[in-house]
Design an enzyme around this catalytic site. Structure first.
Site, PDB file in Angstrom:
ATOM      1  N   LYS A   1      -5.900   2.350   1.135  1.00  0.00           N
ATOM      2  CA  LYS A   1      -5.223   1.202   0.288  1.00  0.00           C
ATOM      3  C   LYS A   1      -3.806   1.819  -0.264  1.00  0.00           C
ATOM      4  CE  LYS A   1      -8.779   2.633  -3.157  1.00  0.00           C
ATOM      5  NZ  LYS A   1      -8.373   4.161  -4.160  1.00  0.00           N
TER       6      LYS A   1
ATOM      7  N   LYS B   1      -6.428   7.250   8.983  1.00  0.00           N
ATOM      8  CA  LYS B   1      -7.697   6.100   8.354  1.00  0.00           C
ATOM      9  C   LYS B   1      -7.066   5.185   7.491  1.00  0.00           C
ATOM     10  CE  LYS B   1      -8.461   7.792   3.830  1.00  0.00           C
ATOM     11  NZ  LYS B   1      -9.519   8.015   2.673  1.00  0.00           N
TER      12      LYS B   1
ATOM     13  N   LYS C   1      -0.275  15.201  -3.956  1.00  0.00           N
ATOM     14  CA  LYS C   1      -0.058  14.488  -4.785  1.00  0.00           C
ATOM     15  C   LYS C   1       1.352  14.877  -5.520  1.00  0.00           C
ATOM     16  CE  LYS C   1      -3.843  11.502  -5.408  1.00  0.00           C
ATOM     17  NZ  LYS C   1      -4.911  10.878  -6.489  1.00  0.00           N
TER      18      LYS C   1
HETATM   19  P1  ATP Z   1      -6.108   6.297  -1.444  1.00  0.00           P
HETATM   20  O1  ATP Z   1      -5.122   5.437  -0.223  1.00  0.00           O
HETATM   21  O2  ATP Z   1      -5.604   5.857  -2.684  1.00  0.00           O
HETATM   22  O3  ATP Z   1      -6.090   7.606  -1.080  1.00  0.00           O
HETATM   23  P2  ATP Z   1      -8.259   5.516   0.019  1.00  0.00           P
HETATM   24  O4  ATP Z   1      -8.366   4.061   0.459  1.00  0.00           O
HETATM   25  O5  ATP Z   1      -8.161   6.715   1.032  1.00  0.00           O
HETATM   26  O6  ATP Z   1      -7.323   5.669  -1.252  1.00  0.00           O
HETATM   27  P3  ATP Z   1     -10.346   6.679  -1.654  1.00  0.00           P
HETATM   28  O7  ATP Z   1     -10.177   6.019  -3.201  1.00  0.00           O
HETATM   29  O8  ATP Z   1      -9.886   8.131  -1.372  1.00  0.00           O
HETATM   30  O9  ATP Z   1      -9.835   5.545  -0.692  1.00  0.00           O
HETATM   31  O10 ATP Z   1     -11.708   6.425  -1.423  1.00  0.00           O
HETATM   32  C1  ATP Z   1     -12.879   5.727  -1.928  1.00  0.00           C
HETATM   33  C2  ATP Z   1     -14.271   5.661  -1.057  1.00  0.00           C
HETATM   34  O11 ATP Z   1     -13.919   4.924   0.071  1.00  0.00           O
HETATM   35  C3  ATP Z   1     -14.415   6.900  -0.799  1.00  0.00           C
HETATM   36  O12 ATP Z   1     -15.760   7.122  -0.645  1.00  0.00           O
HETATM   37  C4  ATP Z   1     -13.998   7.175   0.790  1.00  0.00           C
HETATM   38  O13 ATP Z   1     -14.702   7.963   1.456  1.00  0.00           O
HETATM   39  C5  ATP Z   1     -14.110   5.681   1.411  1.00  0.00           C
HETATM   40  N1  ATP Z   1     -13.109   5.413   2.300  1.00  0.00           N
HETATM   41  C6  ATP Z   1     -11.828   5.211   1.873  1.00  0.00           C
HETATM   42  N2  ATP Z   1     -11.314   5.080   3.083  1.00  0.00           N
HETATM   43  C7  ATP Z   1     -11.895   4.871   4.096  1.00  0.00           C
HETATM   44  C8  ATP Z   1     -11.921   4.520   5.441  1.00  0.00           C
HETATM   45  N3  ATP Z   1     -10.691   4.256   6.102  1.00  0.00           N
HETATM   46  N4  ATP Z   1     -13.297   4.379   6.054  1.00  0.00           N
HETATM   47  C9  ATP Z   1     -14.231   4.871   5.698  1.00  0.00           C
HETATM   48  N5  ATP Z   1     -14.423   5.137   4.334  1.00  0.00           N
HETATM   49  C10 ATP Z   1     -13.170   5.040   3.671  1.00  0.00           C
END
Ligand code: ATP
Ligand code: LTN
Length: 334
Positions: free
Chosen positions: A200, A197, A115
């Site tokens: 968002k 993965k 970050k």
């Molecule tokens: P960012 O892009 O802001 O890092 P993110 O979409 O990766 O966000 P997080 O806020 O880090 O999501 O995660 C929120 C929850 O969603 C966590 O429990 C994480 O394990 C789950 N999660 C996020 N992306 C995935 C994915 N592609 N598949 C399964 N679980 C996910």
């Protein structure tokens, strides 16, 4: 223990639009845990200001996330859904735990390094102590288990170290939490790059299906999903794009990859992608409808927000009082 149940804590930030990955990997599983655990789920708004937020937009997104929790099926009468900023104990305990966390430990956190590189113009102290606030979230409720994604495991490990350190000085104050490894939630990959993965914060909007995407958009994204030239629906490492679509189809229909291979034996990618799109639509449409209904029901959401903040505050204060006493702060005279 609360009501003879073990305690489970998790939280999510409201920054960015939630994706199908967030739903299938986290929210969907969260809905099922309240029979076994006393569950607390926070909108981690204090964490969000480590990155600049536009106030009106920030407030709206936080409310939307809390509404989405409910729309996704987390029953707010059985689970404690609340805003982290409504319980001042998070910030208070965070300060105390800061004094029991070493800079060397925080220097090792990979998320901070990532970050800091991404927000080079705003490397604030909050970004640095972010994991301590997360430790406070968890320890405040004496959580036994914490469902988190892989990228948060390092923070959970630090939480355990802080809890053990504090306990070794002051006696058994905190429950030392474990990561919750439940029925494996689907790990959803990007539709445009199946080695990454679905996330968002991905800039390529075609890689992610957002929970609020309309049916046409969902279908278009599924049809455009990157695959390969093998032409058969097989669950193999060599076909990461198809494997990801199979995982999504399995998660939406409660099937195994073998069952899906059988169902689409001899069929092409066109048919399969269409079926995946339809499955995703059939999962997200009811969630979107519930979300729209809930959004109109301001009084209901307000009541949930108020009651659950009070409930969270009650348990948070219990821990906080104990911590303050152990540390040696003078009790307030009432
Ligand atoms: P960012 O892009 O802001 O890092 P993110 O979409 O990766 O966000 P997080 O806020 O880090 O999501 O995660 C929120 C929850 O969603 C966590 O429990 C994480 O394990 C789950 N999660 C996020 N992306 C995935 C994915 N592609 N598949 C399964 N679980 C996910
Ligand atoms: N940092 C987490 C959200 C989060 C969290 C927590 C998760 C804040 N506090 C406590 C589990 C337990 C994230 O960004 N996914």
């Amino acid at each position: 223990m609360i009501n003879d149940k073990k305690v489970l804590f998790s939280a999510m930030q409201s920054t960015g639009n939630l994706t199908l990955g967030n739903y299938l990997g986290a929210l969907k599983n969260w809905t099922t845990l309240c029979d076994e655990y006393e569950c607390f789920y926070a909108v981690a708004d204090l964490h969000s200001i480590t990155v600049r937020q536009e106030p009106a937009e920030f407030r709206k997104r936080a409310r939307n996330l809390l509404t989405l929790f409910i729309a996704a099926g987390i029953d707010p009468e059985k689970n404690c859904l609340y805003y982290q900023s409504h319980v001042s104990g998070h910030a208070e305990l965070s300060w105390i735990l800061n004094c029991f966390t070493y800079m060397g430990e925080l220097n090792r956190m990979t998320q901070f390094k990532d970050k800091a590189a991404k927000h080079a113009d705003n490397i604030n102290a909050g970004l640095y102590t972010y994991p301590v606030l997360m430790a406070a979230d968890i320890l405040l409720y004496q959580a036994d288990v914490v469902p988190v994604g892989k990228d948060q495991l390092q923070h959970l490990e630090l939480t355990r170290d802080i809890a053990q350190r504090f306990n070794s000085i002051y006696g058994d104050v905190f429950t030392v939490p474990e990561p919750y490894i439940g029925k494996s939630g689907a790990r959803v990959m990007s539709l445009q790059d199946p080695t990454k993965k679905m996330s968002k914060s991905d800039e390529n909007q075609n890689g992610s299906i957002y929970l609020m995407d309309d049916p046409d958009t969902i279908m278009r994204k599924c049809k455009r999903a990157v695959t390969d030239s093998e032409g058969c629906v097989r669950y193999r490492d060599e076909q990461p794009g198809i494997r990801n679509l199979i995982d999504i189809y399995c998660a939406c229909n409660d099937l195994t990859p073998q069952e899906v291979e059988k169902e689409f034996d001899g069929k092409g990618y066109g048919d399969f992608k269409m079926a995946v799109g339809e499955s995703v639509i059939s999962v997200l449409k009811p969630l979107q409808d519930r979300y729209q209904d809930l959004s109109k029901n301001k009084d209901y959401i307000d009541r949930i927000v108020k009651e659950n903040a009070e409930k969270a505050g009650y348990y948070a204060n219990k821990t906080l009082r104990k911590v303050k006493k152990k540390v040696g702060f003078t009790e307030m005279i009432r």
